[in-house]
Design a protein around this motif. Structure first.
Motif, mmCIF file in Angstrom:
data_model
loop_
_atom_site.group_PDB
_atom_site.id
_atom_site.type_symbol
_atom_site.label_atom_id
_atom_site.label_comp_id
_atom_site.label_asym_id
_atom_site.label_seq_id
_atom_site.Cartn_x
_atom_site.Cartn_y
_atom_site.Cartn_z
ATOM 1 N N UNK A 57 0.842 -1.207 0.000
ATOM 2 C CA UNK A 57 0.000 0.000 0.000
ATOM 3 C C UNK A 57 0.876 1.257 0.000
ATOM 4 N N UNK A 58 0.301 2.374 -0.453
ATOM 5 C CA UNK A 58 1.077 3.616 -0.410
ATOM 6 C C UNK A 58 1.024 4.178 1.002
ATOM 7 N N UNK A 59 2.154 4.745 1.435
ATOM 8 C CA UNK A 59 2.301 5.232 2.802
ATOM 9 C C UNK A 59 2.687 6.707 2.784
ATOM 10 N N UNK A 60 2.070 7.463 3.675
ATOM 11 C CA UNK A 60 2.330 8.901 3.737
ATOM 12 C C UNK A 60 3.667 9.162 4.427
ATOM 13 N N UNK A 61 4.441 10.088 3.851
ATOM 14 C CA UNK A 61 5.710 10.509 4.444
ATOM 15 C C UNK A 61 5.499 11.810 5.206
ATOM 16 N N UNK A 62 6.159 11.914 6.341
ATOM 17 C CA UNK A 62 6.028 13.090 7.188
ATOM 18 C C UNK A 62 7.254 13.979 6.999
ATOM 19 N N UNK A 63 7.050 15.074 6.272
ATOM 20 C CA UNK A 63 8.120 16.036 5.976
ATOM 21 C C UNK A 63 7.623 17.439 6.298
ATOM 22 N N UNK A 64 8.550 18.363 6.467
ATOM 23 C CA UNK A 64 8.178 19.761 6.650
ATOM 24 C C UNK A 64 7.689 20.320 5.314
ATOM 25 N N UNK A 65 6.829 21.328 5.384
ATOM 26 C CA UNK A 65 6.241 21.926 4.183
ATOM 27 C C UNK A 65 7.318 22.431 3.222
ATOM 28 N N UNK A 66 8.370 23.090 3.728
ATOM 29 C CA UNK A 66 9.400 23.619 2.831
ATOM 30 C C UNK A 66 10.162 22.491 2.140
ATOM 31 N N UNK A 67 10.338 21.348 2.817
ATOM 32 C CA UNK A 67 10.999 20.200 2.186
ATOM 33 C C UNK A 67 10.125 19.627 1.072
ATOM 34 N N UNK A 68 8.823 19.522 1.327
ATOM 35 C CA UNK A 68 7.908 19.012 0.301
ATOM 36 C C UNK A 68 7.899 19.938 -0.905
ATOM 37 N N UNK A 69 7.849 21.246 -0.660
ATOM 38 C CA UNK A 69 7.843 22.215 -1.759
ATOM 39 C C UNK A 69 9.132 22.139 -2.578
ATOM 40 N N UNK A 70 10.266 21.990 -1.884
ATOM 41 C CA UNK A 70 11.551 21.896 -2.575
ATOM 42 C C UNK A 70 11.610 20.621 -3.429
ATOM 43 N N UNK A 71 11.146 19.496 -2.864
ATOM 44 C CA UNK A 71 11.126 18.237 -3.617
ATOM 45 C C UNK A 71 10.194 18.331 -4.818
ATOM 46 N N UNK A 72 9.024 18.934 -4.632
ATOM 47 C CA UNK A 72 8.068 19.069 -5.729
ATOM 48 C C UNK A 72 8.648 19.905 -6.862
ATOM 49 N N UNK A 73 9.328 20.985 -6.519
ATOM 50 C CA UNK A 73 9.924 21.846 -7.547
ATOM 51 C C UNK A 73 11.031 21.112 -8.297
ATOM 52 N N UNK A 74 11.859 20.366 -7.580
ATOM 53 C CA UNK A 74 12.971 19.660 -8.220
ATOM 54 C C UNK A 74 12.492 18.506 -9.093
ATOM 55 N N UNK A 75 11.426 17.801 -8.686
ATOM 56 C CA UNK A 75 10.977 16.642 -9.469
ATOM 57 C C UNK A 75 10.264 17.056 -10.749
ATOM 58 N N UNK A 76 9.900 18.334 -10.873
ATOM 59 C CA UNK A 76 9.325 18.792 -12.136
ATOM 60 C C UNK A 76 10.382 18.853 -13.237
ATOM 61 N N UNK A 77 11.664 18.921 -12.853
ATOM 62 C CA UNK A 77 12.746 18.934 -13.834
ATOM 63 C C UNK A 77 12.876 17.565 -14.474
ATOM 64 N N UNK A 78 13.319 17.544 -15.707
ATOM 65 C CA UNK A 78 13.467 16.286 -16.440
ATOM 66 C C UNK A 78 14.566 15.423 -15.823
ATOM 67 N N UNK A 79 14.260 14.160 -15.608
ATOM 68 C CA UNK A 79 15.247 13.208 -15.114
ATOM 69 C C UNK A 79 15.377 13.135 -13.609
ATOM 70 N N UNK A 80 14.659 13.981 -12.867
ATOM 71 C CA UNK A 80 14.737 13.975 -11.407
ATOM 72 C C UNK A 80 13.642 13.085 -10.831
#
Length: 156
Positions: free
Chosen positions: A81-104
């Motif tokens: 099953x999928x499991x929720x990860x507990x991260x700070x909001x700024x970490x989630x935002x940083x990860x979301x921005x980086x994964x929009x790049x190609x190959x990340x």
């Protein structure tokens, strides 16, 4: 009863370091059910097919296999099953921005208990091409040979 102190490794994804170039590493808590925690305490989990996604402003861990707890009843969990990860909001935002790049992408590296709490080490990574993998293997082999030669030279 005192909590476990220190870091107790449950599972590691050694293949991820071979398949990806690790750029940034994060530690996240994981929301688990009771039988998942008990199965993890037995040291049973596999991160090989795991990956992370950011969905609606939340981080989720997909494809990680935690087998059913043997003494579990109808309350047992689904192994993948999928499991929720507990991260700070700024970490989630940083990860979301980086994964929009190609190959990340975001891959799990290790699953462990830290002071009695389940944690997962995730990494922002870029996929390697086949020639990158061969080059990394060649470099590691060359380093081992040079270390061996220096050790032999020093022992004479």
């Amino acid at each position: 009863m005192a909590k476990d102190s220190g870091r107790k490794l449950v599972a590691a994804n050694r293949k991820a370091r071979h398949d990806y170039t690790i750029e940034d590493v994060f530690e996240a808590g994981v929301m688990l059910t009771g039988t998942e925690v008990k199965a993890l305490r037995l040291g049973r989990a596999s991160l090989v097919d795991g990956w992370c996604e950011i969905e609606a402003g939340e981080a989720w861990l997909h494809g990680v296999h935690i087998p059913e707890y043997a003494q579990g009843t109808w309350t047992n969990h689904a192994p993948r099953r999928k499991r929720k990860l507990l991260l700070h909001r700024d970490e989630i935002d940083r990860l979301a921005a980086k994964t929009r790049e190609k190959g990340q992408t975001i891959v799990p590296l290790a699953l462990y208990f830290l002071d009695g709490r389940a944690k997962v080490e995730i990494a922002l990574a870029r996929g390697k091409k086949d020639w990158d993998k061969r080059q990394a293997l060649r470099e590691r082999q060359d380093n081992m040979e040079s270390q061996r030669a220096m050790r032999e030279r020093r022992d004479r």
